[in-house]
Design a protein around this motif. Structure first.
Motif, PDB file in Angstrom:
ATOM      1  N   SER A  88       0.851  -1.187   0.000  1.00 36.72           N
ATOM      2  CA  SER A  88       0.000   0.000   0.000  1.00 36.72           C
ATOM      3  C   SER A  88       0.890   1.241   0.000  1.00 36.72           C
ATOM      4  N   LYS A  89       1.186   1.742  -1.179  1.00 36.62           N
ATOM      5  CA  LYS A  89       1.979   2.961  -1.285  1.00 36.62           C
ATOM      6  C   LYS A  89       1.149   4.148  -0.813  1.00 36.62           C
ATOM      7  N   SER A  90       1.817   5.189  -0.371  1.00 37.46           N
ATOM      8  CA  SER A  90       1.121   6.330   0.239  1.00 37.46           C
ATOM      9  C   SER A  90       0.035   6.902  -0.663  1.00 37.46           C
ATOM     10  N   ALA A  91       0.327   7.030  -1.951  1.00 39.76           N
ATOM     11  CA  ALA A  91      -0.625   7.651  -2.869  1.00 39.76           C
ATOM     12  C   ALA A  91      -1.814   6.759  -3.199  1.00 39.76           C
ATOM     13  N   ALA A 107      -0.205   0.987   7.552  1.00 41.33           N
ATOM     14  CA  ALA A 107       0.941   1.375   6.729  1.00 41.33           C
ATOM     15  C   ALA A 107       1.410   2.787   7.079  1.00 41.33           C
ATOM     16  N   SER A 108       1.854   2.972   8.337  1.00 43.98           N
ATOM     17  CA  SER A 108       2.274   4.297   8.813  1.00 43.98           C
ATOM     18  C   SER A 108       1.300   5.364   8.287  1.00 43.98           C
ATOM     19  N   TYR A 109       0.025   5.122   8.527  1.00 47.68           N
ATOM     20  CA  TYR A 109      -1.091   5.874   7.924  1.00 47.68           C
ATOM     21  C   TYR A 109      -1.569   6.933   8.907  1.00 47.68           C
ATOM     22  N   ASP A 146      16.724  25.651   8.678  1.00 50.78           N
ATOM     23  CA  ASP A 146      17.909  25.409   7.859  1.00 50.78           C
ATOM     24  C   ASP A 146      17.602  24.623   6.595  1.00 50.78           C
ATOM     25  N   LEU A 147      16.361  24.149   6.475  1.00 45.75           N
ATOM     26  CA  LEU A 147      15.962  23.424   5.270  1.00 45.75           C
ATOM     27  C   LEU A 147      15.637  24.356   4.116  1.00 45.75           C
ATOM     28  N   ASN A 148      15.576  25.664   4.365  1.00 49.01           N
ATOM     29  CA  ASN A 148      15.391  26.638   3.284  1.00 49.01           C
ATOM     30  C   ASN A 148      16.513  26.486   2.266  1.00 49.01           C
ATOM     31  N   SER A 149      16.125  26.421   0.988  1.00 47.77           N
ATOM     32  CA  SER A 149      17.054  26.272  -0.148  1.00 47.77           C
ATOM     33  C   SER A 149      17.680  24.881  -0.218  1.00 47.77           C
ATOM     34  N   LYS A 150      17.292  23.971   0.676  1.00 48.95           N
ATOM     35  CA  LYS A 150      17.775  22.600   0.625  1.00 48.95           C
ATOM     36  C   LYS A 150      16.806  21.734  -0.191  1.00 48.95           C
ATOM     37  N   LYS A 151      17.354  20.688  -0.776  1.00 56.70           N
ATOM     38  CA  LYS A 151      16.519  19.739  -1.515  1.00 56.70           C
ATOM     39  C   LYS A 151      15.941  18.738  -0.526  1.00 56.70           C
ATOM     40  N   LEU A 152      14.626  18.806  -0.338  1.00 58.34           N
ATOM     41  CA  LEU A 152      13.931  18.028   0.684  1.00 58.34           C
ATOM     42  C   LEU A 152      13.069  16.965   0.029  1.00 58.34           C
ATOM     43  N   CYS A 153      13.295  15.722   0.389  1.00 56.50           N
ATOM     44  CA  CYS A 153      12.608  14.605  -0.259  1.00 56.50           C
ATOM     45  C   CYS A 153      11.534  13.989   0.621  1.00 56.50           C
ATOM     46  N   SER A 154      10.437  13.616  -0.007  1.00 53.01           N
ATOM     47  CA  SER A 154       9.437  12.755   0.607  1.00 53.01           C
ATOM     48  C   SER A 154       8.751  11.991  -0.509  1.00 53.01           C
ATOM     49  N   VAL A 155       7.860  11.065  -0.162  1.00 57.76           N
ATOM     50  CA  VAL A 155       7.244  10.224  -1.185  1.00 57.76           C
ATOM     51  C   VAL A 155       5.974  10.850  -1.730  1.00 57.76           C
ATOM     52  N   THR A 156       5.657  10.503  -2.962  1.00 58.09           N
ATOM     53  CA  THR A 156       4.438  10.966  -3.596  1.00 58.09           C
ATOM     54  C   THR A 156       3.228  10.549  -2.761  1.00 58.09           C
ATOM     55  N   GLY A 157       2.361  11.505  -2.469  1.00 61.34           N
ATOM     56  CA  GLY A 157       1.172  11.220  -1.676  1.00 61.34           C
ATOM     57  C   GLY A 157       1.328  11.506  -0.206  1.00 61.34           C
ATOM     58  N   SER A 158       2.550  11.704   0.264  1.00 63.51           N
ATOM     59  CA  SER A 158       2.793  12.023   1.668  1.00 63.51           C
ATOM     60  C   SER A 158       2.646  13.531   1.887  1.00 63.51           C
ATOM     61  N   THR A 159       2.238  13.916   3.093  1.00 62.52           N
ATOM     62  CA  THR A 159       2.057  15.339   3.418  1.00 62.52           C
ATOM     63  C   THR A 159       3.287  15.935   4.102  1.00 62.52           C
ATOM     64  N   PRO A 178       9.020   8.039  -5.580  1.00 60.04           N
ATOM     65  CA  PRO A 178       7.939   7.051  -5.410  1.00 60.04           C
ATOM     66  C   PRO A 178       7.975   6.286  -4.099  1.00 60.04           C
ATOM     67  N   THR A 179       9.170   6.106  -3.512  1.00 60.21           N
ATOM     68  CA  THR A 179       9.293   5.351  -2.264  1.00 60.21           C
ATOM     69  C   THR A 179      10.328   6.005  -1.358  1.00 60.21           C
ATOM     70  N   TYR A 180      10.303   5.646  -0.073  1.00 60.97           N
ATOM     71  CA  TYR A 180      11.314   6.143   0.857  1.00 60.97           C
ATOM     72  C   TYR A 180      12.689   5.575   0.513  1.00 60.97           C
ATOM     73  N   SER A 181      12.725   4.373   0.007  1.00 55.15           N
ATOM     74  CA  SER A 181      13.996   3.783  -0.391  1.00 55.15           C
ATOM     75  C   SER A 181      14.668   4.612  -1.476  1.00 55.15           C
ATOM     76  N   ALA A 182      13.857   5.127  -2.416  1.00 47.30           N
ATOM     77  CA  ALA A 182      14.399   5.980  -3.474  1.00 47.30           C
ATOM     78  C   ALA A 182      14.929   7.286  -2.886  1.00 47.30           C
ATOM     79  N   CYS A 183      14.203   7.832  -1.912  1.00 40.83           N
ATOM     80  CA  CYS A 183      14.674   9.046  -1.229  1.00 40.83           C
ATOM     81  C   CYS A 183      16.009   8.779  -0.530  1.00 40.83           C
ATOM     82  N   LEU A 184      16.114   7.623   0.097  1.00 43.76           N
ATOM     83  CA  LEU A 184      17.325   7.277   0.832  1.00 43.76           C
ATOM     84  C   LEU A 184      18.518   7.171  -0.109  1.00 43.76           C
ATOM     85  N   THR A 185      18.293   6.598  -1.283  1.00 44.00           N
ATOM     86  CA  THR A 185      19.367   6.522  -2.278  1.00 44.00           C
ATOM     87  C   THR A 185      19.803   7.916  -2.700  1.00 44.00           C
ATOM     88  N   GLY A 186      18.828   8.802  -2.902  1.00 44.65           N
ATOM     89  CA  GLY A 186      19.135  10.181  -3.262  1.00 44.65           C
ATOM     90  C   GLY A 186      19.912  10.901  -2.173  1.00 44.65           C
TER      91      GLY A 186
END
Length: 280
Positions: A88-91, A107-109, A146-159, A178-186
């Protein structure tokens, strides 16, 4: 001529008999199928890529949500081998419940008003907090601002990422994966600067053997995230699941699940929330 008439009549009677037999056979098969205990299943939505929460592994499924869902299913009358797990992906969570693809979702819902307009929630069963995960050698992010101007990742569908941009760091550059794993790789390869979601999820990633020492939690506690069990709007499962959750807390199975899944990361969890107690 007479013989032909008799034969035709006999054929008609035989056809009717066969039709009746076929109809009777269908009815019997349907009855057998609906009453077969061997086919009894419950379908549960979980995350497949969240260590410590919900993860598909070579040995099966593991995580806090998996333990909670397994306990609930048992209280509903299903053994572990009668559970069918679905990713069950977030979106996709609301759509899966509305279509009847799953009976319930763990699912961490996080419970919020927008989601409550579409589905019902049992619980909450865990109070988490939004935080950030950054590289261990990055000392430039010491506060949410400090997150201003930083590249901030989260998954599609998450708030999560939008919450940061709206309330704390309006100049943050949102990156949806699409997933947290992809964010982690980034995060690992420097394509993004921080991953934001619930501290429970982040702790699960940070505690993995392959990533120990590479990432750190910000410890910001930016929001309250009330994890609920999603069910279809109007489902009578809501009350039954609430009863199961209360029993899980009272018999200490909830505490064991927390220790088993979050203990290695020294996760400072909140006490088990009371049913219906949603922290703003």
């Amino acid at each position: 001529m007479k013989l032909r008439k008799v034969t035709a009549a006999s054929a008609a009677v035989l056809a009717l008999a066969l039709t009746a037999t076929a109809c009777g056979s269908d009815d019997k098969d349907d009855s057998d199928s609906s009453s077969s205990g061997g086919s009894k299943k419950i379908t549960v939505g979980i995350k497949f890529d969240q260590p410590g929460i919900g993860q598909k592994t070579p040995d099966g499924y593991a995580g806090f949500d998996v333990d909670v869902a397994t306990y609930i299913a048992k209280e509903l009358g299903y053994s572990e081998d009668q559970i069918e797990w679905k990713e069950s992906k977030s979106a996709d969570r609301e759509t899966m419940l509305q279509r009847g693809d799953v009976d319930f979702i763990a699912a961490s819902y996080s419970i919020n008003e927008e989601r409550q307009a579409k589905v019902d929630f049992a619980g909450p069963y865990l109070l988490a907090h939004q935080d950030v995960l950054v590289r261990a050698d990055d000392d430039s992010i010491k506060s949410p601002e400090d997150l201003n101007s930083k590249k901030l990742c989260s998954v599609t569908g998450s708030t999560s990422a939008q919450n940061v941009k709206d309330k704390l760091a309006p100049k943050a550059q949102l990156q949806e994966y699409p997933t947290y794993s992809a964010c982690l790789t980034g995060l690992q390869n420097g394509a993004i600067d921080a991953l934001t979601t619930d501290d429970s999820i982040l702790a699960g990633y940070a505690s993995q053997e392959a990533f120990k020492g590479k990432f750190k939690l910000g410890g910001f506690k930016m929001t309250n995230e009330n994890y609920g069990i999603g069910v279809k709007k109007g489902s009578d499962l809501k009350a039954k699941i609430n009863t199961a959750l209360e029993k899980m807390v009272s018999d200490k199975a909830w505490d064991k699940a927390v220790t088993d899944n979050f203990g290695p990361a020294n996760y400072k969890n909140e006490p088990a929330p009371k049913i219906g107690d949603i922290k703003a």
